[in-house]
Scaffold this motif. Sequence first.
Motif: not given
Length: 587
Positions: A324-328
């Motif tokens: 999720s952090a990568r997507r954000i």
Amino acid sequence: MTTSNLASEFTISRPRQYNRTSAVRWIWSHTAPYWWIIIIIFIGAAGNAGLAALMPVYIGQAFDAITAAVPQIERLLPLTLLIIGSQVVRAILQLGRNFGADLIAQKLERNIRDELYISLLGKSMTFHNIQPVGDTMARATNDVREINFMYSPGVNLVVGSFLFMVMPFLFAPQYHRDLLLVPTLFAITYFIALWEYLHSLSPVTDAVRNAFGKLNTRLAEALDGIETVKGAAQEEAEVSLFNKLALKMRDAFVKQGDLEARFIPMLLYGLAFGGGLLHALILYRQGEIQIGGVIAYVGLLEMLQFPTFASTFAYTQISLGMSSARRILELLNSETLLDQNADGYAELMRGEVCFRSTAFGYNPNESVLTDISFTVQPGQTVAIVGQTGAGKTSLVKLINRTYEATTGDVLVDGVNVRDWNLASLREQISIIEQDIFLFSSTIAENIAFGKPDATQEEIEMAAKAAQAHEFITSFTDGYQAEIGERGVTLSGGQRQRLALARAFLTDPRILVLDDSTSAIDSATEDHIQRAIAAAAKGRTTFLITHRLSQIRWADLIVVLKNGRIAAIGSHDELMKSSEAYRRIFSE
Ligand code: TTP
Ligand code: MG
């Protein structure tokens, strides 16, 4: 801490900057300010683990007391009290650990939402046109949530269970040095397995998060276009499309479950427990340790259960959080073309607009506007006419830099729009779009959108000038009537007058009215005519319209054809000189 130097149309100065060079660094730069919470978590976790380890130690001592040649019954009560006392303290420390983890999880979630929202507001229309809303929504809501879960329970359990694993190493040697053997073998195999697990997990959790983003995109689009879906009787096709995406998401989850199920430490724990017991019994037979030592050691080995069972769940949570952090981060770091130009020109606008050999295209290899040159004096009204797709809407969006000219210049008051302070430029230009967007709130709030501190009086004055007062007061709740979902729905003409009221309230120096709605009854038409005439007074006005009456009284008429100026001049001039213009009027 460094921060990326991306251009942005809008920024707010913040005390904290985050490092956006990699997902790990970014999460860390969010976490580091809360170092004191991390300390609370560690103290809580260490205390909890230490006191949990005391329990088997005391029980072992109790066994020794009973099985001694002369049983020491009097030792049992103090040991019991010690166990009770230590476990009460342990519960409190556990509370501290859980509280700390939850606190940092909530703080991070809030800060990341904040950071993401500001960043989204700062991105150009070029970005927003390409990026699907549903996917952005998924990232801004669920992916941010996953980061919360990553800390609580994710990191919380990882820290807690890791410290549990340390305890046999601290307490077992007091019985016999050799008892370190099984915990050591266990730890080595455990970390190798964990390493493998994390490596195979991260593409799977990436897939889970991406599948969710796609699902959400489709859902948002289907709901947004629900009228089109129903109108074309495509519900069934939508359902099957949605099912397909839901299945993809399920598959991704099943894969994740599959990996979790194959996590080897489950088996390992059984082996370690059995092997450890055997080892301790052998040492007992050899007279190296006492029966209490065996009991305590088995109790210590039991502590390995926590890391074993918590790990699949906790590490999956962390892996999901990192995905999720990568997507954000991908959203945060996606390039945007414009920047707010905070130090740019920011004077009161007179309203002169000049296009100088301007060309524009939505993508580089396709040109929508070519070689546009004309000048509009302050206060003039310009009508822009042309067939659908000629580039009328695109042309006016260059004035406030919604889009940026590919070549050539657009000047406002003789200053290149690129050199204007973007906020100042946009505040003084009001564009009433072809599809007027209203927020789901009250009519008054919608009118006051560009000037939130407007008084009720000002709002009503604006509505009167826009010929909207009459129909607004016909609603039961008047200005407080809710628009959308739970409230009133408005016709095209009514929406337009609300938008005009917005413009009256902000009193822009340049007004652009993109009005291609032609099918309006004559009474409404009359209202709108008067509203527009009033709005055009005292400011530079661009009218995109098919209404001949409006075109006729414009100071300047620009006829666009395939993105080029086919003719330009006043009504009388064009009637004489332009075949294309005459054709419009003879239709
Ligand atoms: P517009 O500028 O939207 O044309 P228009 O306003 O003259 O048409 P209408 O009367 O129907 O409102 O579009 C010009 C061209 O640019 C057209 O070929 C479509 C293309 N275009 C894009 O590629 N992306 C966009 O976001 C828009 C708005 C238009
Ligand atoms: Mg248009």
